[in-house]
Design an enzyme around this catalytic site. Structure first.
Site, PDB file in Angstrom:
ATOM      1  N   PHE A 142       6.801  -3.812   8.292  1.00  0.00           N
ATOM      2  CA  PHE A 142       6.619  -2.242   8.889  1.00  0.00           C
ATOM      3  C   PHE A 142       7.334  -1.400   8.199  1.00  0.00           C
ATOM      4  CE2 PHE A 142       7.703   0.816  12.582  1.00  0.00           C
ATOM      5  CZ  PHE A 142       6.359   1.451  12.276  1.00  0.00           C
ATOM      6  N   HIS A 143       6.669  -0.027   7.972  1.00  0.00           N
ATOM      7  CA  HIS A 143       7.352   1.101   7.409  1.00  0.00           C
ATOM      8  C   HIS A 143       6.841   2.302   8.415  1.00  0.00           C
ATOM      9  CE1 HIS A 143       8.394   4.652   5.003  1.00  0.00           C
ATOM     10  NE2 HIS A 143       8.760   3.841   4.049  1.00  0.00           N
ATOM     11  N   SER A 144       7.798   2.674   9.149  1.00  0.00           N
ATOM     12  CA  SER A 144       7.751   3.732   9.979  1.00  0.00           C
ATOM     13  C   SER A 144       7.292   5.081   9.230  1.00  0.00           C
ATOM     14  CB  SER A 144       8.918   3.943  10.951  1.00  0.00           C
ATOM     15  OG  SER A 144       8.531   5.101  11.842  1.00  0.00           O
TER      16      SER A 144
END
Length: 956
Positions: free
Chosen positions: A811-813
């Protein structure tokens, strides 16, 4: 005595005849093959032996001299001597025909010239058959004598040639080039022999081989003169039985021929000229596709507009052709613009990123000018436009094939070098040679069609813009459209390997259709089918979307001749200038759709790839409309009448070249696809301990701090850390501005890993990818809520880890400024983790401080997730969380110069007792198989070392 008298030829019957140009062709082919075959065989069988000299060997010296290649070893020496012996016959015939060409009653010059030629031929035999190994002194004596005799042979040929002929021009080019090469040849020989400089002999060897090339090329120019000769065998006494040959001269150009197969009209001379055009196109596309990639380096480090983006407009250099003087200059000397284009390949020699970008920018100016000049007025000669356009298309496919072979990186890009797999030296040398041999045979300064019938140049410019943009954005890498339709595991569509090869084969089919069925390709039904294909590519995943991709790929390559020939009848400055201007606007849009959060006016194009696809197809449609307005007959006709194609040698020559080159490309494609597919199944590093080592790394799009491609060093770091599973963030490089690359390919194939690329380029994220030694049973791609800022990608994958199902979330915020975005994204990822009943690991970029804010949503009773090390306070972006699996170790590894973010890594064991303690234990209490490699202790390796804690942490 037989009752029927045997039929005899009449006295004086011509029983055989041939054009004199075949003497030149035979000499050039046999001589060239003799040297080339010796070089190839020697490099293949005795590479390290023939590159070694009295002072140095490999790797200081890495290319053999002529003498070493042709005379030191068996079998290359025998192969060379065999073919050079065969060359002797055409050589003596060439000298004799040259004498006949120049001879004038009462003039002694031609006689002296032929004497020099004969003596030069004998000295050639001396250094060929007495090798440096046999007798070094006599070999050098004959070699020096040959070089000295080359001076009067060359100068004499230039003085005796008729003024204003093309042969005189090429004799001057090759003759002057030959003697200019002697200057650096002597210099580097002294550097080697006297100063003992490592590598000097290799450079000397390149200049020595260039002498061979220019020597053979100089004599090959005689083909232009000898085509006026006809060599005949005449039966003066009627002693032969054979039928007489045609009395018509074979040297005359027949306009009408019969189709005798796919290779009708093939000749080695045509093959050579066509190959030059193909390689020049390969250089053009290599330079053009590298420009955006180099530009991208700067906004990455500036985190916004840097100012270097203006170099994108380098292609507008074609507007300079609006100046008549420059049009005449580059038209008369097309070699100038093509040599300028090669600067973009040689730019790897420029160390500084900004200087390297400016060098490539200058090369793009020359590239756009060179293309415009090469295409301008090609319809002045029937089927020349078809030939140029076909070579342009094949050169494009060659650039795609090169990337398919080199894991989505073009080996001659200026981000490549010797250390990461680049072939820049080879590309530069071949580029210079092809540039020097570039020609523009079409005559005239304007189109033959009356201005009233030409139509507006604007339609042609639109067609060029739509075509170049579509080829660049969708087809310049064979995996791009595959990732448009990629939706994870289990597989419901194609993989980049081997189906990237299928994409290339579809393009080759398009080129063939563009040659043989141009009228059909330029029809409105074909455009309609292609538009439907574009819609399917955009709207559908899996095989359905890929079917649309193949249709579109075939169509785009089929209409290249139509759109280029249509553009050729208009002034090149404004036509190509406006075309590249519209192309640049589409490229900016291609960036804006994903970079909307960082550019002015970005929200207007946020996630609107549909608008760009539609715009490109509309522009292509306008180009087709403009082409169909050109008259259907005459020398500038875009659509030649079918009857003319059936009888024109020009058409058959182009078709034969297309068949030969497309066959070669297709065979290479299948071979490369098979080679890259034939791999062993992935295996984890420590199966006996049921260990699963994971990592997270934000890789900054695969460009290191000095603007070099970093896949090789990334691969080495991942291998040496023994990562079984790694999440890569900022990994989607399938855009024009990022080079249409796939960072995962080389790493995964070299290390034996499965890959989930994550949300594709048409999902408008910066990318998240998963590489795993364990089979990926299922994966789902998520776009987390992002009402304001950049889209946040996530992969939720289920892996088969030693027979147990383990979920991994990558995941990349979003960025720090958009607080609400990050809150919504936090809730979305937390729901994914909470919904999983399997052991779960989060590999993430969270943009939060430990124990504060959104951190407490990720690490909570709701998600069930624990922090790999709650005491590690020095984090902001990267985090590893887990549940239901036993954590045994954690380490942070410095980034080196690869990116701006470290590698975080953890070790987990699949065990019945999955409880973990935060109690740290010394390494000596940890089984050997569960420990981190000692390689990264202390100073580490290549800038990678354990840092923050200066060592791994182990837990009970």
């Amino acid at each position: 005595m037989s009752a029927v008298a045997e039929k005899r030829a009449k006295p004086g019957t011509v029983i055989a005849s041939a054009s004199g140009k075949w003497v030149s062709y035979a000499h050039s082919v046999f001589a060239g093959y003799a040297f080339l075959s010796a070089l190839v065989v020697g490099m293949a069988l005795h590479f390290q032996k023939i590159v070694r000299n009295e002072y140095y060997g490999y790797p200081d010296e890495w290319f053999p001299s002529v003498s070493a290649a042709i005379g030191d070893r068996y079998p290359e020496r025998s192969i060379f001597q065999l073919f050079i012996a065969v060359t002797a016959g055409p050589r003596f015939a060439l000298v004799f025909l040259t004498y006949l060409l120049y001879n004038k009653p009462g003039h002694w010059g031609p006689r002296a010239h032929v004497g020099v030629g004969l003596l030069r031929t004998f000295t050639c035999g001396g250094w060929v058959y007495i090798t440096s190994t046999d007798d070094h002194d006599w070999h050098d004596i004959f070699m020096i004598a040959y070089l000295l005799l080359t001076l009067p042979w060359t100068i004499g040929g230039i003085l005796l040639s008729r003024e204003g002929t093309k042969s005189l021009k090429y004799r001057k080019i090759f003759g002057i080039s030959f003697f200019l090469m002697i200057i650096p040849l002597v210099y580097f020989f002294i550097q080697h022999k006297v100063n003992h400089i490592p590598g000097a002999y290799t450079i000397y060897a390149f200049f020595e081989w260039s002498l061979i090339f220019f020597d053979v090329a100089y004599d090959s120019v005689t083909a232009l003169d000898f085509k006026a000769f006809e060599i005949r065998v005449v039966d003066m006494n009627g002693i032969t039985n054979g039928s007489a040959s045609s009395s018509s001269s074979t040297s005359k150009k027949h306009l009408k021929v019969k189709d005798n197969g796919l290779l009708t009209g093939f000749s080695f001379g045509t093959f050579f000229n066509f190959a030059i055009d193909v390689y020049n196109s390969f250089i053009f596309w290599s330079v053009l596709t590298s420009l955006g990639l180099l530009i991208w380096y700067f906004p990455l480090w500036y985190m916004g507009i840097s100012g270097y983006e203006v170099t994108l407009l380098s292609t507008l250099g074609t507007f300079l052709l609006g100046i008549p003087f420059l049009t005449r200059l580059f038209g008369k000397f097309p070699q100038l613009a093509q040599l300028g284009t090669v600067l973009g390949v040689a730019a790897y020699l420029v160390p500084g990123p900004s200087d390297r970008l400016l060098t490539v920018s200058a090369a793009c100016i020359f590239a756009s000018i060179s293309l415009a000049i090469q295409i301008y007025n090609v319809t002045a000669i029937p089927f020349l436009g078809l030939s140029k356009a076909t070579a342009f298309s094949i050169g494009f496919i060659v650039s795609v094939l090169a990337k398919f072979s080199f894991y989505a990186n073009n080996p001659i890009w200026p981000i490549m070098n010797d250390s990461n797999g680049g072939w820049n030296k080879t590309g530069t040398v071949l580029g210079v040679l092809a540039a020097l041999l570039t020609s523009r045979p079409q005559k005239g300064s304007g189109a033959a069609v009356p201005p009233s019938q030409q139509g507006t140049f604007f339609f042609s410019a639109c067609g060029l813009a739509g075509l170049f943009y579509s080829m660049h954005s969708l087809l310049s890498d064979s995996s791009t459209m595959i990732y448009w339709v990629w939706d994870g595991y289990p597989l419901t569509g194609p993989l980049p390997v081997p189906y990237g090869g299928v994409t290339i084969l579809a393009m080759t089919a398009g080129v063939y259709l563009g040659v043989t069925a141009k009228k059909t390709a330029g029809s409105w039904p074909a455009f309609t089918v292609a538009s439907v294909g574009a819609y399917f590519l955009y709207a559908f995943d899996g095989w359905v979307g890929y079917a649309g991709a193949l249709v579109l790929a075939t169509y785009l390559l089929a209409i290249v001749p139509i759109l280029l020939e249509s553009a050729s009848i208009h002034a090149p400055g404004r036509t190509f200038g406006v075309g590249f201007l519209l192309y640049d606007l589409l490229v900016l849009g291609h960036v804006w759709v994903v970079a909307y959060a960082f550019v002015p006016g970005g929200p207007l194009l946020r996630e609107r790839t549909d608008l760009l696809v539609t715009a490109s197809m509309v522009l292509i449609g306008l180009g087709v409309y403009g082409a169909r307005k050109v008259p259907a007959s005459g020398s500038t006709a875009v659509f030649a009448p079918r009857s003319e194609k059936k009888t024109s040698i020009g058409f058959y020559k182009v078709r034969s070249m297309a068949v030969v080159f497309l066959t070669i490309v297709s065979m290479l494609t299948v071979t490369i696809a098979w080679r890259r597919t034939d791999k062993e199944a992935p295996k984890p590093y420590h199966p006996e301990e049921k260990l699963m080592t994971v990592g997270i790394w934000t890789i900054h799009f695969g460009l290191d701090n000095d603007m070099w491609a970093s896949e090789v060093r990334m691969r080495d770091a991942i291998k040496e850390l023994e990562l079984d599973v790694v999440g890569l963030l900022e990994s989607d490089t399938q855009r024009i501005i990022m080079g249409n690359r796939d960072i995962t390919q080389q790493i995964a194939e070299d290390l034996g890993m499965y890959v989930d690329f994550g949300p594709g380029p048409n999902r408008h994220t910066w990318g998240a990818a998963l590489l795993s030694k364990f089979p990926i049973l299922n994966s789902t791609h998520h776009l987390l809520p992002s009402p304001v800022g950049e889209l946040a990608p996530a992969i939720h994958a289920t892996l088969d880890v030693y027979g147990e199902k383990v979920d991994v979330v990558v995941f990349h915020s979003g960025q720090e400024e958009d607080v609400e975005d990050r809150r919504l994204q936090t809730a979305g990822v937390s729901e994914i983790m909470a919904s999983s009943s399997n052991p779960t690991i989060l590999l993430s970029y969270l943009v939060t401080k430990p124990l504060e804010g959104n951190y407490n949503t990720y690490v909570s009773e709701y998600t069930g997730m624990a922090d790999i090390d709650p005491s590690d306070w020095d984090r902001w972006c990267e985090y590893i969380l887990y549940k239901g699996i036993k954590r045994v170790a954690y380490a942070r590894v410095s980034r080196g110069t690869i990116t701006d973010t470290e590698i975080q890594t953890g070790k987990f064991v699949v065990a019945v007792d999955a409880t973990s303690s935060n109690t740290q234990i010394p390494e000596e209490n940890v089984p050997e198989g569960l420990r981190y490699p000692a390689l990264f202790r202390g100073e580490g390796v290549r800038g990678h070392r354990y840092h923050v804690f200066d060592e791994p942490r182990y837990y009970a």
